[in-house]
Design an enzyme around this catalytic site. Structure first.
Site, PDB file in Angstrom:
ATOM      1  CG  ASP A 155      -4.775   5.382  -0.160  1.00 39.17           C
ATOM      2  OD1 ASP A 155      -4.015   4.402  -0.234  1.00 39.17           O
ATOM      3  OD2 ASP A 155      -5.449   5.656   0.859  1.00 39.17           O
ATOM      4  CD  GLU A 187      -8.093   1.526   2.655  1.00 35.01           C
ATOM      5  OE1 GLU A 187      -7.095   0.772   2.643  1.00 35.01           O
ATOM      6  OE2 GLU A 187      -8.083   2.660   3.174  1.00 35.01           O
ATOM      7  CG  HIS A 189      -9.772   6.910   3.458  1.00 40.52           C
ATOM      8  ND1 HIS A 189      -8.967   7.749   2.721  1.00 40.52           N
ATOM      9  CD2 HIS A 189      -9.117   5.715   3.502  1.00 40.52           C
ATOM     10  CE1 HIS A 189      -7.875   7.095   2.345  1.00 40.52           C
ATOM     11  NE2 HIS A 189      -7.944   5.856   2.804  1.00 40.52           N
ATOM     12  CG  HIS A 212      -7.846   8.709   6.643  1.00 39.03           C
ATOM     13  ND1 HIS A 212      -8.058   7.719   7.575  1.00 39.03           N
ATOM     14  CD2 HIS A 212      -7.120   8.130   5.658  1.00 39.03           C
ATOM     15  CE1 HIS A 212      -7.469   6.593   7.170  1.00 39.03           C
ATOM     16  NE2 HIS A 212      -6.893   6.831   6.018  1.00 39.03           N
ATOM     17  CG  ASP A 238      -1.970   1.034   1.263  1.00 36.33           C
ATOM     18  OD1 ASP A 238      -1.982   1.888   0.358  1.00 36.33           O
ATOM     19  OD2 ASP A 238      -2.808   1.008   2.185  1.00 36.33           O
ATOM     20  CD  GLU A 275      -6.410   2.223  -0.560  1.00 33.18           C
ATOM     21  OE1 GLU A 275      -6.845   3.241   0.010  1.00 33.18           O
ATOM     22  OE2 GLU A 275      -5.335   1.681  -0.242  1.00 33.18           O
TER      23      GLU A 275
END
Length: 418
Positions: A189, A291, A258, A266, A178, A399
């Site tokens: 992300d 994710e 998120h 976030h 990640d 994700e």
């Protein structure tokens, strides 16, 4: 008489033409595509050309475009008003796609070096250096979005090796990779899971299909609980047989996707991976990280283990610091990372995390642990320890970053690998 030496004619070696056809497969057995996929874009193998140079005469690649399918937002696809609003964001979209293309090429490169026997700290360092190289790191303007997670087995998230950690990736490991790339604060992300033993394939398949189901069910004005319900339905329809024992695949209920804001990984909204009843709605123009995490354990994580991830709180309080060491460390964090996440390895680099900001050898932080703890105690910096399920279980993660445009959904991080 001296014998005349015959001159040997030197044969000219023919230069091999550089191939533009991808051909190298990843070591991980579940991943698709080729690790050198970027050669089709004119990139070198391994990649060395900055992304902006590859696309200096053409736009950055658009992500996967998906239509809104819900009755209350399907009209957006043909709405002239929505199309006009979308056109106003063209420059922002290009910045986001620039970061996404960098992420794709970096992760393809990473997939070529992730194999049993590699030290995780070496893998992370190579990946992060390639990220810096291809994005042309320039402090807060562009660079790495957050530390590379490489959580193993029952550890689901927030693990990256600290210096001195010589953990080696094993054939039987399930590793969640990640990492992020950011340009002008727009963070991509995106995460994938690697395995080398086919018996874990169904676990990875369950989580990947659940992530894609979640993405398909997102959209402007969609309730967050409905996304969670779609993820849960797919995830928990799977099971996996490991060493002769069959396990149901469970959603890790207390891990979420998120919303993403500029310089804010976030940004306030959590996207559940179970139906949690949240009636809040997804917003037009917002970026989201969709994710999902699946587990053969209890489906619930707790904080456990040595911490490596830290981040300055976006709304950090202004408090007087008594320790000079804490003041010094905070000044370093502010100029080098801002509100982006960082890790201890980066603080201990000669450049302190950014050569562009601190010079090649001017930023290394010494004897900083006490100062870092003080910043955490004061609520200025947040520590993010590893998140673990029960020992002996296996966890997986997939994700993508999506952008809810006024007239469509764009999966900006989609690639040929996943």
């Amino acid at each position: 008489k001296k014998k005349k030496k015959k001159k040997k004619k030197k044969k000219k070696k023919k230069k091999k033409a550089s191939s533009t056809t991808p051909s190298k497969k990843p070591h991980a057995v579940f991943l698709k595509g080729f690790t050198d996929n970027y050669v089709s874009q004119g990139q070198t193998e391994p990649p060395t050309i900055p992304i902006f140079q590859l696309y200096k005469d053409k736009p950055f690649p658009e992500g996967e475009i998906q239509e809104y399918i819900q009755p209350f937002n399907a009209h957006r696809m043909t709405s002239e008003e929505c199309k006009a609003k979308d056109a106003l964001q063209a420059e922002t979209y290009e910045t986001i796609r620039h970061a996404a293309e960098c992420h794709r090429q970096v992760r393809n490169y990473a997939q070529s070096i992730i194999k049993p026997g590699v030290k995780l700290i070496d893998m992370c360092t190579q990946l992060e250096n390639k990220n810096r190289e291809l994005v042309v790191e320039k402090g807060l303007e562009r660079g790495i979005g957050f530390p590379t997670g490489c959580s193993l087995n029952h550890v689901a998230a927030h693990y990256t090796p600290n210096n001195g950690d010589d953990t080696v990736l094993q054939y039987g490991d399930v590793c969640k990779v990640d990492f992020g790339t950011q340009i002008d604060g727009h963070i991509i992300d995106c995460a994938f899971t690697v395995n080398f033993d086919h018996q874990y394939d169904n676990l990875l398949l369950a989580v990947q299909e659940a992530t894609d189901a979640g993405i398909r069910n997102t959209g402007v004005d969609v309730r967050l609980c409905d996304v969670g319900a779609a993820v849960q339905e797919v995830m928990e329809s799977h099971e996996v047989c490991i060493d002769g024992t069959t396990y149901p695949v469970k959603c890790i209920r207390n891990l979420n996707g998120h919303s993403i804001g500029r310089y804010q990984i976030h940004a306030g909204q959590s996207v559940p991976i179970v139906d949690n009843g949240d009636q809040s709605k997804m917003l037009e123009g917002q970026m989201y990280a969709i994710e999902t995490f699946g587990s053969t354990g209890r489906g619930h994580v707790i904080e456990h283990g040595e911490c490596s991830h830290y981040m300055k709180n976006f709304d950090a309080p202004r408090v007087p610091l008594r320790l000079n060491s804490a003041k010094k460390l905070l000044a370093h964090i502010n100029k080098t990372f801002g509100t982006l996440a960082f890790c201890r390895r980066w603080l201990e680099r000669p450049d302190g995390g950014s050569a562009a900001v601190n010079g090649a050898s001017g930023g290394k932080q010494e004897r900083y642990i006490g100062a870092l703890k003080n910043l955490c105690d004061e609520g200025i910096v947040q520590a993010y320890p590893p998140l673990v399920d029960i020992e002996g279980c296996q966890t997986a993660q997939w994700e993508h970053t999506i952008l809810l445009r006024p007239n469509c959904r764009e999966v900006v991080s989609r690639g040929t690998d996943y």
